[in-house]
Write a protein that holds these residues in place. Structure first.
Motif, mmCIF file in Angstrom:
data_model
loop_
_atom_site.group_PDB
_atom_site.id
_atom_site.type_symbol
_atom_site.label_atom_id
_atom_site.label_comp_id
_atom_site.label_asym_id
_atom_site.label_seq_id
_atom_site.Cartn_x
_atom_site.Cartn_y
_atom_site.Cartn_z
ATOM 1 N N UNK A 261 35.636 20.353 55.204
ATOM 2 C CA UNK A 261 36.827 19.525 54.973
ATOM 3 C C UNK A 261 37.652 20.067 53.815
ATOM 4 N N UNK A 262 36.958 20.496 52.733
ATOM 5 C CA UNK A 262 37.668 21.061 51.583
ATOM 6 C C UNK A 262 38.422 22.324 51.979
ATOM 7 N N UNK A 263 37.784 23.168 52.811
ATOM 8 C CA UNK A 263 38.449 24.393 53.269
ATOM 9 C C UNK A 263 39.678 24.064 54.105
ATOM 10 N N UNK A 264 39.560 23.020 54.952
ATOM 11 C CA UNK A 264 40.702 22.617 55.791
ATOM 12 C C UNK A 264 41.865 22.154 54.926
ATOM 13 N N UNK A 274 50.320 17.721 53.498
ATOM 14 C CA UNK A 274 49.588 17.533 52.244
ATOM 15 C C UNK A 274 50.029 16.253 51.532
ATOM 16 N N UNK A 275 51.329 15.970 51.591
ATOM 17 C CA UNK A 275 51.831 14.742 50.970
ATOM 18 C C UNK A 275 51.251 13.509 51.671
ATOM 19 N N UNK A 276 51.133 13.582 52.996
ATOM 20 C CA UNK A 276 50.543 12.471 53.759
ATOM 21 C C UNK A 276 49.088 12.278 53.371
ATOM 22 N N UNK A 277 48.346 13.394 53.285
ATOM 23 C CA UNK A 277 46.933 13.304 52.915
ATOM 24 C C UNK A 277 46.772 12.739 51.508
ATOM 25 N N UNK A 278 47.680 13.123 50.598
ATOM 26 C CA UNK A 278 47.577 12.625 49.228
ATOM 27 C C UNK A 278 47.762 11.104 49.180
ATOM 28 N N UNK A 279 48.709 10.585 49.974
ATOM 29 C CA UNK A 279 48.908 9.136 50.019
ATOM 30 C C UNK A 279 47.686 8.434 50.617
ATOM 31 N N UNK A 280 47.141 9.010 51.683
ATOM 32 C CA UNK A 280 45.969 8.414 52.320
ATOM 33 C C UNK A 280 44.746 8.454 51.414
ATOM 34 N N UNK A 289 38.992 9.455 58.055
ATOM 35 C CA UNK A 289 40.173 8.592 57.925
ATOM 36 C C UNK A 289 41.348 9.377 57.339
ATOM 37 N N UNK A 290 41.039 10.273 56.406
ATOM 38 C CA UNK A 290 42.102 11.082 55.788
ATOM 39 C C UNK A 290 42.820 11.899 56.844
ATOM 40 N N UNK A 291 42.044 12.523 57.742
ATOM 41 C CA UNK A 291 42.631 13.375 58.784
ATOM 42 C C UNK A 291 43.154 12.559 59.972
#
Length: 293
Positions: A261-264, A274-280, A289-291
Motif C-alpha cells: 500500500x505504501x508503494x502504491x 493524492x489530494x483525495x487520499x489525504x482527505x480520506x 477504505x482509503x483506496x
C-alpha cells in the motif's frame, strides 16, 4: 557534509559510465578497454549500526579481466578518509571476490598530492595496510581548451573543468566548453553537463564566470524544453511530498499500512488523487477504505 560540488566530482561516471573507456586511453590508465560497465550499490553497510557509503562503485569488465572501481571525490586533504577507503576496498573484495581499484578525484594540486601519497594504516612501528589510490586531478587530467575536443568528448571536458576548478587555466577551459556546447545545441545530455559543471565548481572563484556564461552565451538552456524538464522534476518532488503526508496521517491515526500500500501511494503522480487520499486519510480505518475498495 556532502555538497553539490562533491557530488558533481563523481556523478560524471554515474551518468555516462561508457565514457570510462575513453578516459582509460586519454589519462593513460593501466587498464584494458572496458566492454561492459555496471553501477553497483554504494551502500556498504553491514549488520553493525554504522552506515558506510562510497561515492560511486562500478563493476568493470574489460577485454582482459573484470574488476571493481570505487570512485571517491575529495575537495581537501582529510586524514580520516584512508580508514573509510580501506574499509570500502576490503569489504568489496570480500563480497565480490574481485580486484578493487580506488580512484580519488581532486580539483586542486594540494589535494591531489595528498591523495597520491601512499596511505599507511596500522601501528606506528608496523604498517598493516597501505592504500595506493589512483588519483585524478589537474596533474594528469588534461586541460580541455579546444571546443572541437569538447564536442568530441563532453564528459572529459566536464571532468577537466571540475579537476582544474582552482587552477589558472580554468577560464580557458570554461570558454572552450561554452563554445563547444553552443555547437552541440541544447539537449538533455548537454543540459546535464552544464548543471554538473555548475555544481562541480560551485565553491570556487570560477563559479561566477560560469554563471555569467549561463546568463549570456548559454541562455538557450532557459528554452521551453529545459523549463519543462525542470517543471517535471518539481512536480515529481511535490507528489512525493504529498504521498508522504498521506502515509504520515495514516500512521499517526494507527491505520495499518502494508508495504504494498505504501508503494502504491508513493508511486502515484496524480496530484488530484493524492489530494483525495489525504482527505480520506483523516477519517478512514483501513487502506482499503482509503483506496475506495
Amino acid at each position: 557534509m556532502v555538497t553539490s560540488s562533491h557530488e558533481a566530482m563523481h556523478r560524471i561516471f554515474q551518468h555516462d559510465a561508457a565514457a570510462i573507456a575513453h578516459a582509460f586511453t586519454v589519462l593513460n590508465l593501466p587498464f584494458a578497454k572496458p566492454i561492459a560497465v555496471e553501477q553497483l550499490s554504494v551502500d556498504l553497510t553491514e549488520t553493525a549500526p554504522v552506515e558506510r557509503r562510497a561515492d560511486t562503485v562500478l563493476d568493470i569488465t574489460t577485454v582482459n579481466d573484470r574488476f571493481l572501481m570505487v570512485i571517491e571525490a575529495q575537495s581537501a586533504p582529510d586524514d580520516s578518509r584512508p580508514d573509510s577507503w580501506s574499509y570500502y576496498v576490503t569489504f568489496l573484495r570480500n563480497k565480490y571476490n574481485l580486484p578493487v581499484v580506488l580512484v580519488v578525484i581532486c580539483h586542486d594540486h594540494v589535494t591531489a598530492r595528498w591523495a597520491s601519497t601512499p596511505m599507511k594504516i596500522g601501528h606506528t612501528f608496523w604498517t598493516t595496510i597501505t592504500l595506493y589510490p589512483l588519483v585524478l586531478g589537474p596533474h594528469n587530467v588534461p586541460a580541455v581548451i579546444d571546443p572541437a575536443l569538447v564536442v568530441q568528448d563532453l564528459p572529459l571536458a566536464a571532468l577537466s573543468a571540475v579537476t582544474h576548478a582552482r587552477e589558472a587555466d580554468i577560464g580557458a577551459i570554461l570558454e572552450a566548453i561554452v563554445a563547444g556546447i553552443r555547437r552541440m545545441g541544447g539537449n538533455e545530455t548537454t543540459e546535464f553537463y552544464v548543471e554538473l559543471i555548475e555544481q562541480g565548481i560551485s565553491h570556487t572563484a570560477a563559479a561566477e564566470t560560469w554563471r555569467n556564461y549561463m546568463a549570456t552565451d548559454l541562455s538557450f538552456f532557459r528554452s521551453e524544453s529545459a523549463q519543462k524538464l525542470r517543471a517535471q522534476g518539481r512536480a515529481e518532488g511535490l507528489a512525493m511530498g504529498r504521498a508522504e503526508d498521506v502515509l504520515m496521517v495514516l500512521r499517526h491515526r494507527g491505520v495499518v499500512v502494508t508495504d504494498a500500500a505504501a508503494d502504491r501511494i508513493r508511486s502515484c503522480q496524480d496530484e488530484a488523487q493524492l489530494a483525495t487520499w489525504l482527505r480520506r486519510a483523516l477519517d478512514v480505518s483501513s487502506v482499503a477504505d482509503l483506496f475506495g475498495e
